[in-house]
Design a protein around this motif. Structure first.
Motif, PDB file in Angstrom:
ATOM      1  N   GLU A  12      -9.617   2.969  -0.577  1.00 13.51           N
ATOM      2  CA  GLU A  12      -8.414   3.528   0.043  1.00 13.51           C
ATOM      3  C   GLU A  12      -8.375   3.036   1.477  1.00 13.51           C
ATOM      4  N   VAL A  13      -7.250   2.487   1.888  1.00 13.01           N
ATOM      5  CA  VAL A  13      -7.082   2.068   3.279  1.00 13.01           C
ATOM      6  C   VAL A  13      -6.674   3.300   4.084  1.00 13.01           C
ATOM      7  N   GLN A  14      -7.473   3.636   5.068  1.00 13.65           N
ATOM      8  CA  GLN A  14      -7.249   4.846   5.840  1.00 13.65           C
ATOM      9  C   GLN A  14      -6.103   4.657   6.856  1.00 13.65           C
ATOM     10  N   ASP A  15      -5.273   5.689   6.970  1.00 13.76           N
ATOM     11  CA  ASP A  15      -4.222   5.724   8.007  1.00 13.76           C
ATOM     12  C   ASP A  15      -3.388   4.448   8.022  1.00 13.76           C
ATOM     13  N   VAL A  16      -2.842   4.114   6.865  1.00 14.02           N
ATOM     14  CA  VAL A  16      -2.075   2.874   6.723  1.00 14.02           C
ATOM     15  C   VAL A  16      -0.944   2.792   7.743  1.00 14.02           C
ATOM     16  N   ASN A  17      -0.252   3.892   7.950  1.00 15.48           N
ATOM     17  CA  ASN A  17       0.910   3.876   8.840  1.00 15.48           C
ATOM     18  C   ASN A  17       0.549   3.648  10.298  1.00 15.48           C
ATOM     19  N   ASP A  18      -0.733   3.798  10.633  1.00 14.13           N
ATOM     20  CA  ASP A  18      -1.162   3.612  12.018  1.00 14.13           C
ATOM     21  C   ASP A  18      -1.777   2.237  12.266  1.00 14.13           C
ATOM     22  N   LEU A  29       0.827  -1.211   0.000  1.00 13.82           N
ATOM     23  CA  LEU A  29       0.000   0.000   0.000  1.00 13.82           C
ATOM     24  C   LEU A  29       0.858   1.257   0.000  1.00 13.82           C
ATOM     25  N   ASP A  30       2.122   1.117   0.383  1.00 11.61           N
ATOM     26  CA  ASP A  30       3.096   2.212   0.306  1.00 11.61           C
ATOM     27  C   ASP A  30       2.620   3.455   1.046  1.00 11.61           C
ATOM     28  N   GLY A  31       2.218   3.254   2.297  1.00 15.08           N
ATOM     29  CA  GLY A  31       1.812   4.388   3.118  1.00 15.08           C
ATOM     30  C   GLY A  31       0.442   4.935   2.802  1.00 15.08           C
ATOM     31  N   GLY A  32      -0.253   4.360   1.826  1.00 10.25           N
ATOM     32  CA  GLY A  32      -1.571   4.849   1.414  1.00 10.25           C
ATOM     33  C   GLY A  32      -1.601   5.348  -0.011  1.00 10.25           C
ATOM     34  N   ILE A  33      -0.461   5.295  -0.716  1.00 11.60           N
ATOM     35  CA  ILE A  33      -0.430   5.706  -2.121  1.00 11.60           C
ATOM     36  C   ILE A  33      -1.292   4.765  -2.962  1.00 11.60           C
ATOM     37  N   ASN A  34      -1.236   3.482  -2.654  1.00  3.40           N
ATOM     38  CA  ASN A  34      -1.974   2.490  -3.426  1.00  3.40           C
ATOM     39  C   ASN A  34      -3.274   2.093  -2.726  1.00  3.40           C
TER      40      ASN A  34
END
Length: 264
Positions: free
Chosen positions: A217-223, A71-76
């Motif tokens: 879109e996956v929300q707040d991927v980094n969290d 997902l690359d931080g939410g880019i994908n």
């Protein structure tokens, strides 16, 4: 182009039922108090999925972490075929009895095509259901035959897929609970049920409970994290928000769990 990552093979522990969010703006006249309202953005589906950290193969947490990498931080984005917002037990006993659909044969990760005398052979699974379109009291209806007798066969919010005589697909959503009748001796003992719909569809082959494929879109991927206890299962909570291809430069489907990148 934006990569759309296939949903990983993980164990789902729970979900918040998918729903559409429709942002609006509203105002009132200072003179009359009359209310004015209008849509401000496109309607989008939102959902939440709770993923178990262990899974049957003890690999779910690893899959989630690799999913986050892609997902690359939410880019994908990701693609999921979401179920209708129903209680999970409502459809018990109806599997394969509400229409037929194409069956895909695989050899490892490759799809197999079958032909007979150079003509493609399409395998199907499930009981065929036929539908005749009409209206009742101004509402679109679809009278279906080929169903089990005396059974609740459809629920509000489920999607119906109809394939017309030309092979074109049409979809609508069910408005009311639908129950099939008893065999009609004057009509070859056929069993019928009437579906009330939110949109008109033509006559054709019917699949009740069609699962739409949606890009999110996956929300707040980094969290997205999980606290692993000393014993017992743990979970990840993944929040999803629908996106549309015309909002991007195009989608590129990616399935790292099965095969290499494929552009569409």
């Amino acid at each position: 182009m934006v990569d759309v990552i296939a949903w990983p093979p993980v164990a789902t522990k729970g979900r918040a039922l998918p729903t559409k969010r429709r942002p609006i703006s509203q105002s009132r006249s200072l003179l009359t108090g009359k209310r004015y309202a209008s849509a401000t953005q496109r309607a989008r589906r939102e959902a939440t999925v709770v993923v178990g950290g262990i899974g049957a193969d003890k690999a779910s947490a690893g899959y989630v972490e690799m999913f986050k990498e892609f997902l690359d931080g939410g880019i994908n984005y990701t693609r999921i075929s979401m179920c209708s917002p129903l209680w999970y037990g409502a459809l018990r006993g109806l599997g394969g009895r509400r229409g037929s659909q194409a069956l895909e044969w695989m050899s490892e990760y490759d799809a197999l095509k079958m032909t007979e005398s150079a003509v493609d052979v399409v395998w199907t699974v499930g009981q065929p259901v036929a539908g005749v379109a009409g209206t009742f009291d101004g509402w679109p209806i679809l009278t279906c035959t080929g169903l089990p007798a005396n059974t609740v066969i459809a629920f509000p919010s489920e999607t119906v897929l109809v394939v017309d005589g030309g092979g074109v697909t049409h979809t609508a959503r069910i408005l009311r609970v639908a129950k099939s009748g008893i065999p009609d001796p004057e009509n070859d003992n056929k069993v019928s049920a009437t579906l009330f719909l939110d949109a008109a569809v033509p006559d054709g082959d019917v699949l009740i409970g069609y699962r739409e494929s949606v890009v999110y879109e996956v929300q707040d991927v980094n969290d997205i994290q999980a606290m692993q206890p000393v014993s017992g299962n743990f979970s990840y909570t993944i929040n999803l928000r629908e996106v549309f291809e015309d909002e991007t430069d195009g989608f590129t489907e990616v399935n790292p769990w099965r095969s290499s990148k494929v552009g569409i």
